[in-house]
Design an enzyme around this catalytic site. Structure first.
Site, mmCIF file in Angstrom:
data_model
loop_
_atom_site.group_PDB
_atom_site.id
_atom_site.type_symbol
_atom_site.label_atom_id
_atom_site.label_comp_id
_atom_site.label_asym_id
_atom_site.label_seq_id
_atom_site.Cartn_x
_atom_site.Cartn_y
_atom_site.Cartn_z
ATOM 1 N N LYS A 197 20.409 50.783 47.207
ATOM 2 C CA LYS A 197 20.204 49.424 47.705
ATOM 3 C C LYS A 197 21.460 48.583 47.498
ATOM 4 O O LYS A 197 22.266 48.873 46.619
ATOM 5 C CB LYS A 197 19.027 48.772 46.962
ATOM 6 C CG LYS A 197 17.689 49.411 47.296
ATOM 7 C CD LYS A 197 16.574 48.818 46.459
ATOM 8 C CE LYS A 197 16.108 47.488 47.040
ATOM 9 N NZ LYS A 197 14.886 47.013 46.346
ATOM 10 N N GLU A 249 38.845 42.004 36.294
ATOM 11 C CA GLU A 249 38.745 43.419 35.906
ATOM 12 C C GLU A 249 37.292 43.859 35.735
ATOM 13 O O GLU A 249 37.017 45.054 35.721
ATOM 14 C CB GLU A 249 39.546 43.692 34.628
ATOM 15 C CG GLU A 249 38.948 43.081 33.377
ATOM 16 C CD GLU A 249 39.739 43.448 32.125
ATOM 17 O OE1 GLU A 249 40.848 42.909 31.969
ATOM 18 O OE2 GLU A 249 39.255 44.258 31.330
ATOM 19 N N HIS A 258 43.635 46.135 36.475
ATOM 20 C CA HIS A 258 43.378 46.679 35.138
ATOM 21 C C HIS A 258 43.564 48.187 35.211
ATOM 22 O O HIS A 258 43.351 48.782 36.267
ATOM 23 C CB HIS A 258 41.925 46.328 34.793
ATOM 24 C CG HIS A 258 41.350 47.033 33.608
ATOM 25 N ND1 HIS A 258 40.678 48.239 33.704
ATOM 26 C CD2 HIS A 258 41.328 46.696 32.309
ATOM 27 C CE1 HIS A 258 40.265 48.595 32.501
ATOM 28 N NE2 HIS A 258 40.639 47.682 31.640
ATOM 29 N N GLU A 287 49.319 47.254 33.944
ATOM 30 C CA GLU A 287 49.553 47.221 32.512
ATOM 31 C C GLU A 287 49.790 48.611 31.957
ATOM 32 O O GLU A 287 49.655 49.608 32.650
ATOM 33 C CB GLU A 287 48.345 46.594 31.821
ATOM 34 C CG GLU A 287 47.054 47.358 32.100
ATOM 35 C CD GLU A 287 45.801 46.557 31.741
ATOM 36 O OE1 GLU A 287 45.873 45.698 30.854
ATOM 37 O OE2 GLU A 287 44.755 46.818 32.337
ATOM 38 N N LYS A 346 45.443 39.861 22.479
ATOM 39 C CA LYS A 346 44.049 39.415 22.475
ATOM 40 C C LYS A 346 43.923 38.035 21.843
ATOM 41 O O LYS A 346 44.633 37.713 20.888
ATOM 42 C CB LYS A 346 43.194 40.416 21.681
ATOM 43 C CG LYS A 346 43.237 41.845 22.214
ATOM 44 C CD LYS A 346 42.728 41.913 23.624
ATOM 45 C CE LYS A 346 42.741 43.335 24.169
ATOM 46 N NZ LYS A 346 42.433 43.345 25.615
HETATM 47 MG MG LIG Z 1 41.673 42.193 30.204
#
Ligand SMILES: [Mg+2]
Length: 388
Positions: free
Chosen positions: A100, A263, A320, A339, A182
């Site tokens: 679906k 991503e 990504h 990356e 991060k």
């Molecule tokens: Mg990321």
């Protein structure tokens, strides 16, 4: 030509690392082999791919639905008009029979692994690297090299700032000139100290991006935006939930520098909605959809079409990935870059030794297909899967 067998195995990722949301220690990846009846040098020509990093192997979905449907089809249902290559669009439609619309979750990764293995197979049948097959199929002028940056900047339980700086120095010594770290795994004030510590190594804030991995609510995303505005960082990635277009739109209205996201969007329709409602600024903000998580190259091409039809540029698409498949796609489709995750996410993460990093870029070698067999840490897993 026909497909005689499709195999899958779940390969563990070597990554005991943590971002603000996820610990990768238990993550794995579906490695897929599509075996054809074409024999060269005594061996069947076999397409190999995997379903990227961060979303787990999809062994059950592949075995119970997607591999089964493709194996049940007759060759003239999935071959191209010449009968000697796979028509990846036709094969994809076979995989998606009885599915679906909507709900673009784990099946998007499962089908991506399988669809990309068909691209690898086609490239190997043509005896050429996959970027060339991709550039020809989509009528694109390929890049020679892929601009690349080192993604990492993890949290450490002890000597957090010192080890972060050591990590960035390590990337610089490997030849990287641009970096990502991060944020969101510590209180805001501590994250600002981490950014300042990283900048002491990186130098130019325009060479350092930050990634919140979808952690923040609107208020926190705005707080971080205000706190980071004076740095002028390279970009501020995935501040909130991937589907929170309202948050992106509000943030884009006040944050003066580049934002990045995408991503964790797995369909062209989701990308349409990001563009329509997420406030993404043309010529500025970045799109990071990952074809190996989002139904493969056919759907990824529809995402790019969606962006370009609304005035965005493929230069602002940085998938990504950090692996060989993403590199061939960036080069073949002439995208902005991608990356690398130096030292983590092996055996699928990283580039083969024939693809050295230099001058902020990495280039595919001459191996046919995605060149995965040329990657020393991945080759034993492929050999085990295909039984050689
Ligand atoms: Mg990321």
């Amino acid at each position: 030509m026909k497909i005689v067998e499709i195999r899958e195995s779940a390969v563990p990722l070597r990554a005991n690392i943590q971002n603000s949301v996820v610990n990768f220690a238990e993550h794995n990846v579906s490695l897929v082999a599509v075996v054809s009846d074409v024999v060269r040098d005594g061996r069947p020509v076999t397409g190999i791919a995997f379903d990227s990093i961060g979303r787990f192997a999809q062994s059950g979905l592949l075995r119970e639905r997607f591999i089964r449907r493709l194996m049940a089809a007759k060759p003239d249902e999935y071959l191209d008009a010449g009968g000697d290559r796979i028509d990846t669009d036709r094969a994809f439609r076979i995989m998606m029979r009885n599915e679906k619309p909507g709900g673009h979750g784990d099946r998007a990764h499962a089908t991506a692994a399988l669809e990309l293995a068909l691209w690898d197979l086609n490239a190997k049948l043509a005896g050429e690297p996959a970027w060339r097959t991709i550039a020809t199929a989509f009528g694109v002028e390929p890049r020679e090299r892929m601009p690349v940056y080192a993604a990492g900047g993890y949290y450490y339980p002890e000597d957090n700032l010192g080890r972060l700086q050591d990590e960035m120095k390590g990337y610089r010594d490997l030849g990287y000139a641009k970096f990502k770290m991060k944020i969101g795994g510590a209180p805001l004030a501590e994250d600002m100290r981490r950014i300042e510590a990283a900048l002491k190594v990186v130098g130019d804030a325009g060479d350092l991006a930050v990634d919140a991995n979808g952690r923040f609510d609107l208020e926190t995303a705005l707080d971080y935006g205000r706190a980071m505005a004076d740095f002028g960082l390279r970009w501020y990635e995935e501040p909130g939930d991937p589907l929170d277009y309202h948050l992106m739109s509000e943030l884009a209205g006040v944050y003066p520098h580049r934002l990045a996201t995408g991503e964790n969007l797995f369909s062209a329709r989701d990308v349409d909605n990001l563009v329509l409602f997420g406030g993404m600024r043309k010529g500025k903000d970045l799109f990071q959809m990952d074809p190996a998580l989002s139904y493969g190259l056919g759907e990824f091409a529809r995402m790019i079409e969606s962006l370009e039809s609304r005035g965005y540029s493929r230069n602002e698409v940085h998938p990504h990935g950090g692996h060989m498949i993403a590199m061939h796609i960036v080069v073949g489709l002439g995208l902005g870059g991608s990356e690398a995750y130096p030292g983590v996410f092996a055996p699928v993460g990283g580039y083969a030794s024939e693809c050295s990093v230099a001058d902020g870029g990495v280039a595919p070698g001459s191996s046919p297909g995605f060149g995965l067999e040329a990657k020393a840490d991945l080759a034993p897993h492929i050999a085990e899967l295909v039984g050689s």
